[in-house]
Design a protein around this motif. Sequence first.
Motif, PDB file in Angstrom:
ATOM      1  N   LEU A   1       0.829  -1.205   0.000  1.00 23.96           N
ATOM      2  CA  LEU A   1       0.000   0.000   0.000  1.00 23.96           C
ATOM      3  C   LEU A   1       0.865   1.256   0.000  1.00 23.96           C
ATOM      4  O   LEU A   1       0.554   2.237  -0.682  1.00 23.96           O
ATOM      5  CB  LEU A   1      -0.924   0.016   1.214  1.00 23.96           C
ATOM      6  CG  LEU A   1      -2.033  -1.032   1.265  1.00 23.96           C
ATOM      7  CD1 LEU A   1      -2.847  -0.874   2.548  1.00 23.96           C
ATOM      8  CD2 LEU A   1      -2.944  -0.942   0.046  1.00 23.96           C
TER       9      LEU A   1
ATOM     10  N   SER B   1       0.792   3.881  -3.019  1.00 25.87           N
ATOM     11  CA  SER B   1       0.379   5.262  -2.747  1.00 25.87           C
ATOM     12  C   SER B   1       1.373   6.252  -3.345  1.00 25.87           C
ATOM     13  O   SER B   1       0.992   7.352  -3.769  1.00 25.87           O
ATOM     14  CB  SER B   1       0.231   5.491  -1.244  1.00 25.87           C
ATOM     15  OG  SER B   1       1.489   5.362  -0.575  1.00 25.87           O
TER      16      SER B   1
ATOM     17  N   ALA C   1      -4.812   3.291  -2.048  1.00 27.57           N
ATOM     18  CA  ALA C   1      -3.736   2.787  -1.194  1.00 27.57           C
ATOM     19  C   ALA C   1      -3.323   3.835  -0.162  1.00 27.57           C
ATOM     20  O   ALA C   1      -3.020   3.498   0.990  1.00 27.57           O
ATOM     21  CB  ALA C   1      -2.543   2.378  -2.047  1.00 27.57           C
TER      22      ALA C   1
ATOM     23  N   SER D   1      -6.020   3.973   2.552  1.00 30.01           N
ATOM     24  CA  SER D   1      -5.952   2.708   3.292  1.00 30.01           C
ATOM     25  C   SER D   1      -4.720   2.672   4.181  1.00 30.01           C
ATOM     26  O   SER D   1      -4.766   2.185   5.320  1.00 30.01           O
ATOM     27  CB  SER D   1      -5.932   1.530   2.318  1.00 30.01           C
ATOM     28  OG  SER D   1      -7.096   1.487   1.529  1.00 30.01           O
TER      29      SER D   1
ATOM     30  N   TYR E   1     -11.733  -1.677   1.189  1.00 26.33           N
ATOM     31  CA  TYR E   1     -10.347  -1.276   1.407  1.00 26.33           C
ATOM     32  C   TYR E   1     -10.104  -0.834   2.845  1.00 26.33           C
ATOM     33  O   TYR E   1      -9.119  -1.228   3.475  1.00 26.33           O
ATOM     34  CB  TYR E   1      -9.979  -0.136   0.458  1.00 26.33           C
ATOM     35  CG  TYR E   1      -9.519  -0.584  -0.902  1.00 26.33           C
ATOM     36  CD1 TYR E   1      -8.161  -0.704  -1.196  1.00 26.33           C
ATOM     37  CD2 TYR E   1     -10.437  -0.883  -1.910  1.00 26.33           C
ATOM     38  CE1 TYR E   1      -7.734  -1.109  -2.450  1.00 26.33           C
ATOM     39  CE2 TYR E   1     -10.014  -1.290  -3.169  1.00 26.33           C
ATOM     40  CZ  TYR E   1      -8.658  -1.395  -3.438  1.00 26.33           C
ATOM     41  OH  TYR E   1      -8.233  -1.797  -4.677  1.00 26.33           O
TER      42      TYR E   1
ATOM     43  N   ALA F   1      -7.718  -2.458   5.686  1.00 23.20           N
ATOM     44  CA  ALA F   1      -6.628  -1.701   6.301  1.00 23.20           C
ATOM     45  C   ALA F   1      -6.715  -1.741   7.820  1.00 23.20           C
ATOM     46  O   ALA F   1      -5.699  -1.875   8.516  1.00 23.20           O
ATOM     47  CB  ALA F   1      -6.661  -0.259   5.804  1.00 23.20           C
TER      48      ALA F   1
END
Length: 374
Positions: free
Chosen positions: A115, A119, A126, A129, A294, A298
């Motif tokens: 993630l 990101s 991502a 999350s 998501y 997370a």
Amino acid sequence: MELEWLADRFGDKGALLIGGAIIGALFGAFAQQSRFCLRAAAIEFSRGQVGGKMAIWLIVFSTAIAGTMLLSAFGMFTATEARQLASPQSLSGAAIGGLLFGTGMVLARGCSSRLLVLSATGNLRALLSGLVFAVVAQASLHGFLSPLRDALASPLTTLSIGSNDLLTLFGISEIIALTFVLVGLVASLSLALWRKIGLWKTITAFAVGACIPLAWWFTKSMTTIAFEPVQLEALSFTGPSANTLMLFLSEPGSMIDFDVGLVPGVFIGAFIAALVTGELELQGFEGGGSMRRYLAGAALMGFGGMLAGGCAVGAGVTGASIFALTAWVTLFAIWIAAATTDWVVDRKLPARKARSQARSVAGEAQLSDLQPGM
């Protein structure tokens, strides 16, 4: 020595921060290019395939262990000084936390490190999350979730079996273990060649794995020159993500260490790699259902990773590289949960929904045939 100059110039904490950032940047860049991802490997394997994603993960995994063991063999690293072996660890936490993390990993479509890498390339799913992951991890460490974490971690610890060292518990010599690991590395490279993942991905996967012994070497070296105690550690993303989050909420300079340099370093390294290769692209959520999935994933990873004492990298690679029993338990639990979640959420439920829709369409067609013509 260069590290002594670095410590003299920037102080012990500054040197740790810089070292963490550099190693993190290398990890981020190579992980972005190799597409290293435990979730992808676990799903591929659970679906009866042994392909490129599995080959990449195996190269990273075996390289990390082999490199760490070679450091130990040459007297440059002492595994028993690492937190995972130097203090009692929770077996129940490893099992339960691993199951939660593996479930969350599939729901969020990536582990915590993946993630972070995604990101940096512009993936807003991502990024959000990852922020949820860090918040829940911090809440599990010092916040309102910490009593629950303690309750789940306390029933069974390594004190009950006397050690967390897998080699010691099973009486396996380091030579034998290293031999098996090197055979595994050769097998993973052979698999990569067979599946034609390409030379560049193979090299970058190898480099991702090499970041683990590099981090062990760096923090071990810092313990010999720093005036204050330095924690011997390698790469992990649960605790460091929580610490990095708190850095912005705490007094400046109060939390400077290797961990806090690691997370921004990974982000910067992945960003540069994606920028150079033209892979930056903004991506968002596809709807409310996707967003709920998501964020739930997370949150599960944040709590599960803190409960287990490590994430897919922290336990699944770093902890495994020193043969910490709890790390291997966590890794095994992650694989089981990931395979189960993929089967239930991404295979069985969609198939059942498709069959239900097909029956509904067929029923409507029959009703239409029965109705008299106008």
